[in-house]
Each structure stands twice: as C-alpha cells, then as structure tokens.
Design a protein around this motif. Structure first.
Motif, short mmCIF file in Angstrom:
data_model
loop_
_atom_site.label_atom_id
_atom_site.label_comp_id
_atom_site.label_asym_id
_atom_site.label_seq_id
_atom_site.Cartn_x
_atom_site.Cartn_y
_atom_site.Cartn_z
N VAL A 21 0.67 -1.07 -0.08
CA VAL A 21 0.06 0.06 -0.15
C VAL A 21 1.02 1.26 -0.09
CG1 VAL A 21 -1.99 -1.24 1.25
CG2 VAL A 21 0.00 0.00 2.60
N HIS A 22 0.42 2.35 -0.37
CA HIS A 22 1.21 3.62 -0.41
C HIS A 22 0.73 4.49 0.61
CE1 HIS A 22 3.00 2.18 -4.36
NE2 HIS A 22 2.05 1.70 -4.29
N ALA A 23 -0.34 5.52 0.43
CA ALA A 23 -0.80 6.35 1.33
C ALA A 23 -1.26 5.66 2.72
CB ALA A 23 -1.88 7.23 0.79
N PRO A 24 -0.58 5.82 3.88
CA PRO A 24 -1.35 5.16 5.13
C PRO A 24 -2.59 5.69 5.41
CG PRO A 24 0.09 7.28 5.71
CD PRO A 24 0.16 6.91 4.18
N HIS A 25 -3.21 6.58 4.67
CA HIS A 25 -4.82 6.84 4.93
C HIS A 25 -4.89 8.01 3.74
CE1 HIS A 25 -3.63 10.88 6.55
NE2 HIS A 25 -2.64 10.36 7.25
N PRO A 26 -6.62 7.76 3.50
CA PRO A 26 -6.86 8.89 2.30
C PRO A 26 -6.77 10.33 2.81
CG PRO A 26 -8.58 7.51 3.04
CD PRO A 26 -7.46 7.17 3.97
N LEU A 27 -6.45 11.43 1.88
CA LEU A 27 -6.47 12.57 2.35
C LEU A 27 -7.54 13.19 3.33
CD1 LEU A 27 -5.93 14.12 -1.26
CD2 LEU A 27 -4.12 14.02 0.74
N LEU A 28 -7.14 13.66 4.10
CA LEU A 28 -8.27 14.21 5.37
C LEU A 28 -8.66 15.71 4.89
CD1 LEU A 28 -6.77 12.72 8.42
CD2 LEU A 28 -8.34 11.68 6.89
N THR A 29 -9.49 15.84 4.16
CA THR A 29 -9.97 17.17 3.29
C THR A 29 -10.54 18.17 4.36
OG1 THR A 29 -12.14 16.03 2.84
CG2 THR A 29 -10.60 16.11 1.08
N GLY A 30 -10.95 17.92 5.55
CA GLY A 30 -10.96 18.66 6.58
C GLY A 30 -9.78 19.37 7.33
N TYR A 31 -8.65 19.06 6.85
CA TYR A 31 -7.43 19.63 7.00
C TYR A 31 -6.73 20.43 5.80
CZ TYR A 31 -8.41 17.48 11.48
OH TYR A 31 -8.82 16.92 12.80
N TYR A 32 -6.57 19.37 4.75
CA TYR A 32 -5.93 19.51 3.42
C TYR A 32 -6.46 18.91 2.21
CZ TYR A 32 -4.02 15.49 5.53
OH TYR A 32 -4.14 14.29 6.09
N ALA A 33 -6.03 19.64 1.15
CA ALA A 33 -6.81 19.15 -0.24
C ALA A 33 -5.99 18.40 -0.98
CB ALA A 33 -7.40 20.24 -0.95
N SER A 34 -4.63 18.40 -0.73
CA SER A 34 -3.68 17.68 -1.55
C SER A 34 -2.48 17.06 -0.84
CB SER A 34 -3.25 18.58 -2.58
OG SER A 34 -2.45 19.49 -2.18
N GLU A 35 -1.86 16.19 -1.41
CA GLU A 35 -0.56 15.37 -0.80
C GLU A 35 0.32 16.94 -0.39
OE1 GLU A 35 2.61 13.64 1.02
OE2 GLU A 35 0.30 13.10 0.93
N GLN A 36 0.47 17.65 -1.42
CA GLN A 36 1.48 18.82 -1.10
C GLN A 36 1.02 19.89 0.08
OE1 GLN A 36 2.21 21.25 -4.48
NE2 GLN A 36 3.72 22.66 -3.35
N GLU A 37 -0.22 19.72 0.19
CA GLU A 37 -0.77 20.64 1.32
C GLU A 37 -0.77 19.84 2.70
OE1 GLU A 37 -4.62 22.04 0.76
OE2 GLU A 37 -4.20 22.99 -0.78
N ARG A 38 -0.72 18.56 2.35
CA ARG A 38 -0.65 17.60 3.74
C ARG A 38 0.52 17.85 4.43
NH1 ARG A 38 1.54 13.49 5.54
NH2 ARG A 38 2.86 13.29 4.01
N ARG A 39 1.61 17.80 3.57
CA ARG A 39 3.04 17.80 3.82
C ARG A 39 3.26 19.24 4.67
NH1 ARG A 39 7.71 15.35 0.03
NH2 ARG A 39 7.03 13.24 -0.34
#
Length: 257
Positions: free
Chosen positions: A12-30
């Motif tokens: 598997v790759h991402a440990p969890h789906p994007l949590l859109t209540g906090y960020y909208a993309s992988e770049q924003e997640r970082r």
C-alpha cells in the motif's frame, strides 16, 4: 500475525486517504503536518504524558527489546520528534553516538534533549544515509504521517544491514465499536481539553484531534504487514500490548542476510 514472506502480499502507499477537513492535496498535507508539529513541539512531551495509554518509557523500552535491540547496535530512529523513542534506545545500546535521529520537523528536534545523538533533518521516504548503515531502525507513532508506505519501507530496507531489524510502534483502532467510541472521545475530546487547561496552545489541541482522525482512517494492520513483506522483509509480525487497552501495536521485521 505473519512470520514468512508472502508472494501475494499487496503493498500500500498512502497510510490513509487525504483528510480534506485539514488539506486538499498531498503537497498541502506535508505543509500542514510540518507546521503543526513545528508549532506544537514545546507542548508535545507534556501532552504525550496526558495521552499515555501505557505508551510511556517502559513500553518503548520493552518494545525495542522485543524487536531485538541490543548493546552496541547502531540504530536510526525515523521520525525522532522530541526523542521519546531514541532516549530509550540510548539506554539499551549503551552509547548515544550509536543513535541517529531523522525527522522533517526542525522544531520537534530542537526540543529533543539528547546529548551525543546525531539529529538529521530528513524524511522517511528519502533517508539521508548510505545503504546498509544501521543494525536497527525504529519509528514511534509516525507511520501515519509519512506520504508513501511502500517507498518508506523500501528505504528502511535499504539503510539496514543484512540481518538488521526494525520496530515500528503505532496506535491501532480497537476492533470493538464501544472501544473505538471511548478512544475517540478521549483522544479527540478529552486530551485537547486537557491540553488547553494545562496551558498548551490551540494548535496542540488541533494536533491531538488530527492524531485521532489519522488513526481512524489508517490502513488496516494487514496492509502494513503486506507492505513490509513486499519491501523484502522477513519475520514480519505484529505484537499487541494488552496492558494498554490493546491499542498499542509493534510491527517487527528483519532484513534477510
């Protein structure tokens, strides 16, 4: 529990789906995660003691011993943070010069009081060390904050020497619905309130709400085990700490050699 390589293992790759209540993309997640840990570093150890759930120094120490950490081993702690895991590693290997910490958060490492331990800014997906550099690799409760498990586990395999061992600590969502509900209330409700009452920042309260949300959305343990096997590890297994409400898990594995 798994103890041998499985040719059907699915990484598997991402440990969890994007949590859109906090960020909208992988770049924003970082950016979000980096800023959150940097801004809460001064409060982190205090809130960790509130969270507890049996995951204090004794548990980290025992987990490292169960995974095979011994005196004289060279260990890298990925996601070292404020040094809670590395502090126990130093006591077990007997020399702080044998312990290296890697973390993307300069703020967290600035709060680590670990004389003699080398601290390096870096990510699990690109560990800044040559192949076969370490006898042991640890990670304490940071698995949910990396971007790609498959890439990170490949890096873990690369930097370990043949025969090297790893120990990954994680909080696992309880199987029973009532246990899940209680843990959610505690981590998402009680701990943030206690954090504010003890003088911690609003960002610290947000950190622990986010912490629960990543636990709730995290891939199941079977996905972690399969991804370790796909990265080339053997002896892959999972230990549950029954004295801590059965929510603390250790993933153990060995690099063949």
């Amino acid at each position: 529990m798994k103890n041998a390589p499985d040719s059907s293992a699915q990484a598997v790759h991402a440990p969890h789906p994007l949590l859109t209540g906090y960020y909208a993309s992988e770049q924003e997640r970082r950016g979000f995660v980096g800023n959150l840990f940097d801004s809460t570093a001064a409060d982190y150890d205090r809130i960790d003691r509130l969270l507890a759930l049996g995951s204090g120094p004794w548990y980290r120490n025992q987990a490292l011993q169960r995974a095979g950490l011994k005196p004289g081993m060279r260990i890298v702690d990925i996601g070292i943070g404020t040094g809670l895991m590395a502090r126990e590693a130093v006591t077990l290997v007997g020399d702080p010069a044998l312990v290296v910490g890697v973390d993307p958060s300069a703020g967290m490492m600035a709060c680590a009081n670990l004389p003699g331990v080398q601290l390096i800014e870096g990510r699990a997906e690109a560990i800044p060390f040559p192949d076969a550099s370490f006898d042991f690799l640890s990670m304490g409760y940071a698995l949910r904050h990396i971007s790609d498990l498959s890439v990170a586990f490949g890096e873990f395999h690369r930097v370990l020497k043949p025969g090297g061992r790893l120990c990954l600590l994680e909080i696992t969502k309880p199987e029973r619905a009532w246990s899940q509900a209680l843990l959610k209330i505690y981590m998402r409700g009680v701990v943030p309130v206690l954090a504010r009452l003890t003088g911690c920042s609003a960002e610290s309260a947000k950190l622990w709400r986010y912490y629960w949300d990543t636990i709730e959305a995290c891939v199941p343990p079977s996905g972690v085990l399969d991804t370790l096997e796909s990265a080339g590890f053997t002896g892959v297994k999972r230990h549950i700490e029954s004295r801590a409400l059965s929510v603390l898990a250790e993933y153990q594995a060995v690099k063949p050699g």
